[in-house]
Design a protein around this motif. Structure first.
Motif, PDB file in Angstrom:
ATOM      1  N   VAL A   1       9.979  28.868  32.217  1.00 45.24           N
ATOM      2  CA  VAL A   1       9.830  28.172  30.936  1.00 45.24           C
ATOM      3  C   VAL A   1       8.362  27.845  30.667  1.00 45.24           C
ATOM      4  O   VAL A   1       7.848  28.067  29.558  1.00 45.24           O
ATOM      5  CB  VAL A   1      10.678  26.876  30.927  1.00 45.24           C
ATOM      6  N   LEU A   2       7.656  27.314  31.694  1.00 49.14           N
ATOM      7  CA  LEU A   2       6.236  26.983  31.516  1.00 49.14           C
ATOM      8  C   LEU A   2       5.405  28.228  31.224  1.00 49.14           C
ATOM      9  O   LEU A   2       4.505  28.213  30.376  1.00 49.14           O
ATOM     10  CB  LEU A   2       5.702  26.279  32.761  1.00 49.14           C
ATOM     11  N   SER A   3       5.708  29.309  31.943  1.00 49.98           N
ATOM     12  CA  SER A   3       4.974  30.564  31.717  1.00 49.98           C
ATOM     13  C   SER A   3       5.230  31.102  30.318  1.00 49.98           C
ATOM     14  O   SER A   3       4.310  31.586  29.648  1.00 49.98           O
ATOM     15  CB  SER A   3       5.383  31.605  32.768  1.00 49.98           C
ATOM     16  N   GLN A   4       6.501  31.006  29.876  1.00 53.03           N
ATOM     17  CA  GLN A   4       6.852  31.483  28.536  1.00 53.03           C
ATOM     18  C   GLN A   4       6.152  30.656  27.473  1.00 53.03           C
ATOM     19  O   GLN A   4       5.653  31.185  26.471  1.00 53.03           O
ATOM     20  CB  GLN A   4       8.360  31.423  28.332  1.00 53.03           C
ATOM     21  N   LEU A   5       6.091  29.336  27.697  1.00 49.47           N
ATOM     22  CA  LEU A   5       5.414  28.450  26.761  1.00 49.47           C
ATOM     23  C   LEU A   5       3.933  28.800  26.653  1.00 49.47           C
ATOM     24  O   LEU A   5       3.389  28.956  25.549  1.00 49.47           O
ATOM     25  CB  LEU A   5       5.586  26.998  27.207  1.00 49.47           C
ATOM     26  N   GLY A   6       3.279  28.930  27.811  1.00 51.25           N
ATOM     27  CA  GLY A   6       1.856  29.280  27.807  1.00 51.25           C
ATOM     28  C   GLY A   6       1.612  30.658  27.218  1.00 51.25           C
ATOM     29  O   GLY A   6       0.655  30.869  26.465  1.00 51.25           O
ATOM     30  N   PHE A   7       2.503  31.596  27.555  1.00 50.68           N
ATOM     31  CA  PHE A   7       2.377  32.962  27.045  1.00 50.68           C
ATOM     32  C   PHE A   7       2.469  32.975  25.524  1.00 50.68           C
ATOM     33  O   PHE A   7       1.621  33.581  24.848  1.00 50.68           O
ATOM     34  CB  PHE A   7       3.467  33.831  27.650  1.00 50.68           C
ATOM     35  N   ASN A   8       3.484  32.320  24.979  1.00 48.26           N
ATOM     36  CA  ASN A   8       3.670  32.319  23.527  1.00 48.26           C
ATOM     37  C   ASN A   8       2.497  31.667  22.816  1.00 48.26           C
ATOM     38  O   ASN A   8       2.000  32.183  21.809  1.00 48.26           O
ATOM     39  CB  ASN A   8       4.966  31.592  23.164  1.00 48.26           C
ATOM     40  N   TYR A   9       2.046  30.516  23.330  1.00 49.62           N
ATOM     41  CA  TYR A   9       0.975  29.788  22.644  1.00 49.62           C
ATOM     42  C   TYR A   9      -0.346  30.556  22.690  1.00 49.62           C
ATOM     43  O   TYR A   9      -0.982  30.773  21.654  1.00 49.62           O
ATOM     44  CB  TYR A   9       0.784  28.405  23.273  1.00 49.62           C
ATOM     45  N   TYR A  10      -0.744  30.977  23.877  1.00 46.23           N
ATOM     46  CA  TYR A  10      -2.066  31.596  23.999  1.00 46.23           C
ATOM     47  C   TYR A  10      -2.107  33.019  23.454  1.00 46.23           C
ATOM     48  O   TYR A  10      -3.167  33.474  22.997  1.00 46.23           O
ATOM     49  CB  TYR A  10      -2.541  31.543  25.452  1.00 46.23           C
ATOM     50  N   ALA A  11      -0.984  33.724  23.472  1.00 39.45           N
ATOM     51  CA  ALA A  11      -0.953  35.039  22.835  1.00 39.45           C
ATOM     52  C   ALA A  11      -1.130  34.896  21.329  1.00 39.45           C
ATOM     53  O   ALA A  11      -1.878  35.657  20.695  1.00 39.45           O
ATOM     54  CB  ALA A  11       0.360  35.757  23.156  1.00 39.45           C
ATOM     55  N   ASN A  12      -0.459  33.900  20.751  1.00 37.30           N
ATOM     56  CA  ASN A  12      -0.632  33.643  19.318  1.00 37.30           C
ATOM     57  C   ASN A  12      -2.025  33.127  19.007  1.00 37.30           C
ATOM     58  O   ASN A  12      -2.622  33.505  17.998  1.00 37.30           O
ATOM     59  CB  ASN A  12       0.428  32.636  18.838  1.00 37.30           C
ATOM     60  N   TRP A  13      -2.553  32.253  19.861  1.00 37.08           N
ATOM     61  CA  TRP A  13      -3.912  31.736  19.666  1.00 37.08           C
ATOM     62  C   TRP A  13      -4.928  32.869  19.685  1.00 37.08           C
ATOM     63  O   TRP A  13      -5.845  32.917  18.855  1.00 37.08           O
ATOM     64  CB  TRP A  13      -4.243  30.723  20.767  1.00 37.08           C
ATOM     65  N   LEU A  14      -4.758  33.784  20.629  1.00 36.02           N
ATOM     66  CA  LEU A  14      -5.659  34.935  20.720  1.00 36.02           C
ATOM     67  C   LEU A  14      -5.572  35.792  19.469  1.00 36.02           C
ATOM     68  O   LEU A  14      -6.591  36.209  18.909  1.00 36.02           O
ATOM     69  CB  LEU A  14      -5.319  35.764  21.962  1.00 36.02           C
ATOM     70  N   GLY A  15      -4.344  36.048  18.999  1.00 43.43           N
ATOM     71  CA  GLY A  15      -4.161  36.860  17.795  1.00 43.43           C
ATOM     72  C   GLY A  15      -4.823  36.223  16.589  1.00 43.43           C
ATOM     73  O   GLY A  15      -5.521  36.900  15.819  1.00 43.43           O
ATOM     74  N   GLN A  16      -4.635  34.916  16.406  1.00 43.19           N
ATOM     75  CA  GLN A  16      -5.232  34.230  15.265  1.00 43.19           C
ATOM     76  C   GLN A  16      -6.751  34.196  15.364  1.00 43.19           C
ATOM     77  O   GLN A  16      -7.456  34.281  14.359  1.00 43.19           O
ATOM     78  CB  GLN A  16      -4.672  32.808  15.160  1.00 43.19           C
ATOM     79  N   SER A  17      -7.278  34.060  16.577  1.00 45.83           N
ATOM     80  CA  SER A  17      -8.740  34.040  16.766  1.00 45.83           C
ATOM     81  C   SER A  17      -9.353  35.391  16.432  1.00 45.83           C
ATOM     82  O   SER A  17     -10.415  35.474  15.806  1.00 45.83           O
ATOM     83  CB  SER A  17      -9.073  33.651  18.214  1.00 45.83           C
TER      84      SER A  17
END
Length: 588
Positions: A80-96
């Protein structure tokens, strides 16, 4: 890459896109690590499920059951923690990444020569800068990293299957070519379909943008029903393009589900009924693990196909955005001359120019404007008057000849320096959806509200501005629709005046304004042309009469030059133009 290509993937384009994430390498690698962890946790869940069946339930060992259950909870918590971090930072990277690409795209478009915009749809460019950018961002947030995570799950699941029972593993692997082949066909078909989708999205945006902008014309000429029908046709093409993608999905995903179900059925049937590897109660847990692993092998494959859709859409969008970024359509700013002030002498020497390579508009025109002199340019529509304004500001490059200010070729000036000395008031005044003050200063920090108010008083427009609700803070809305055409032109005059230019260019059209606004415009014209070089495309007799010199143009050539009286005495082109166009005004 050709947009009509059916190739499933363009690695060169993808590599270029990944390079956009270089400023965020730490986040990029962090998301990659999280993708690995997700696959590890998924496999551990399957293995622990098998161990619970074999080592705890079969042996009726409560302590071991508790230990394995707690281990399972720990793995699930980590997942769950890995999925949370994965979803957030993958989206953050895309938006950046799309933030940076969008800035680069906007900067590129800001530098394009006017000819590029003459030939480009505004709606299409808006689509590139907004909708296509979101598709590019989804490559990182929902495409590439999700595919990598799923591939790792599949690879790990396959390895664990071989270790646990290679015969059952091979049985499952026999079905893989079917779904891999279907996936390959699906990807190729979706690539073509998504190209069509993006093309129809652009067409739809362009159509809507143009009709909303030109709504007054649509309603004036009662074109509502015609435009509704045109919109229906374009919207239907847009719908059909999307339905192609829906159809391909509708075919592929049921096939993938069937293959997965068949794999589970075969493993259970062969493992239990056919007694593969002497099945006994000790490896019931292995079968249990295999069912989990089959899900980890086939479901990610189905998801990869779905995420590949996202990747394809992003790649098509990226190809279109990079096509604009790669477009070379700018005025070369190779000059290095920066001057705080110019006197304003203008020289056109044998200038040839055409908007199209094989259609010349100006045929070697030559004229001089002395510093502080007012020159009026008259002529029929299409004679080349406005082209002179465009060339003086270097919105277009001339084919041959020389344009000089104070005897210096304008190409030797930096574009910023050149244009800082020239102010232009166009016939079609453009105002932003902002306050009057900001439309005048264009948010130049060196121009204060006090400067604006003082300039307004000097040219006689302060009374009109103060009569508006909020005065200088009045929001004129998009394109200045809250003001009349005369009021918009007065704002444009004030905008030019506060910039304190050495050279002033006026496209002085007042045919559509009321008498009061016309009087204010006349006063403003006299004030802002005072003491500075002025080129006026003249539509009013009063301005023509007061000009120091009149240039008469016809079909891209200067056919006559002189003062108003001198040209009348010649009895030539200007005299005929005066009788046809200006005499009624003079009599009135």
């Amino acid at each position: 890459m050709s947009e009509k290509s059916g190739n499933a993937f363009d690695y060169r384009l993808f590599k270029r896109l990944i390079q956009q994430s270089k400023p965020y390498q730490l986040t990029f690698y962090g998301v990659a690590v999280l993708a690995v962890l997700l696959s590890v946790f998924a496999i551990l869940t399957a293995i622990l499920a098998g161990d619970i069946v074999n080592d705890a339930i079969r042996e009726n060992d409560a302590d071991k059951l508790l230990t394995l259950t707690l281990a399972m909870l720990g793995v699930l918590f980590g997942q769950v923690l890995s999925q949370l971090g994965f979803n957030y930072y993958a989206n953050w990277l895309g938006q950046s990444v799309i933030k940076d690409v969008r800035v680069a795209l906007f900067k590129k478009m800001m530098g394009f020569r006017m000819q590029y915009f003459d030939n480009s749809s505004i709606g299409l460019l808006v689509t590139r800068a907004v909708a296509d950018m979101q598709r590019i961002g989804e490559i990182f947030s929902q495409g590439f990293f999700v595919i990598v995570a799923d591939l790792l799950k599949m690879l790990t699941a396959a390895v664990v299957m071989l270790v646990l029972n290679w015969k059952l593993a091979l049985l499952v692997f026999v079905l893989l070519p079917i779904i891999l082949y279907a996936t390959r066909l699906f990807q190729k078909a979706m690539k073509v379909a998504f190209i069509e989708v993006r093309a129809q999205v652009s067409n739809l945006n362009s159509f809507v943008q143009e009709r909303i902008t030109g709504m007054k014309i649509v309603q004036l000429f009662t074109r509502e029903k015609v435009e509704q029908e045109n919109f229906r046709v374009i919207n239907e093409k847009h719908q059909n393009a999307w339905l192609k993608t829906v159809w391909y999905n509708s075919i592929f995903f049921p096939i993938a589900e069937i293959v997965s179900a068949v794999a589970v059925g075969l493993v259970v049937w062969v493992g239990v009924l056919q007694n593969v590897d002497s099945i006994n109660t000790e490896n019931i847990g292995v079968l249990f693990t295999f069912i989990f692993l089959i899900e980890l092998l086939f479901r990610p494959l189905r998801q990869i196909a779905d995420k590949f859709n996202t990747l394809q859409m992003g790649m098509v969008a990226a190809n279109r955005v990079f096509a604009i970024l790669d477009t070379h359509s700018k005025i070369e700013d190779t000059g290095n001359l920066v001057q705080d002030k110019v006197k304003g002498k203008i020289t056109f020497d044998t200038v040839h120019f055409g908007y199209l390579a094989d259609e010349e508009v100006l045929h070697g025109i030559s004229f001089d404007v002395k510093a502080g002199q007012t020159v009026a340019i008259v002529g029929a529509t299409g004679a080349g008057k406005s082209t002179i304004i465009n060339l003086l500001n270097r919105f277009y490059e001339i084919n041959s000849g020389t344009i000089a200010i104070d005897g210096i070729d304008i190409k030797k000036f930096t574009l910023a320096s050149l244009r800082s000395h020239i102010a232009v008031v166009l016939q079609d005044v453009f105002l932003f959806a902002d306050t009057i003050a900001n439309n005048i200063s264009l948010k130049d920090a060196t121009i204060t509200i006090a400067d604006i108010e003082a300039a307004a008083k000097q040219i006689g427009v302060d009374e009109f501005i103060n009569s508006l609700p909020g005065g200088y803070t009045y929001n004129v809305k998009e394109r200045g629709t809250m003001l009349s055409s005369g009021q918009r032109q007065l704002i444009a005059f004030l905008r030019a005046y506060v910039s304190n230019p050495s050279i002033l260019v006026l496209d002085e059209a007042t045919s559509s304004v009321d008498t009061y606004s016309e009087q204010l415009i006349q006063k403003a014209t006299e004030k802002i042309t005072e003491g500075r070089t002025s080129i006026i495309i003249a539509h009013r007799l009063a301005t023509i009469k007061k000009a120091d010199k009149i240039l008469v143009m016809d079909a891209g050539e200067i056919v006559e030059t002189g003062t108003h009286q001198e040209l009348l005495q010649k009895g030539g082109y200007y005299s005929n133009l005066y009788e046809a166009q200006f005499l009624a005004e003079d009599v009135a």
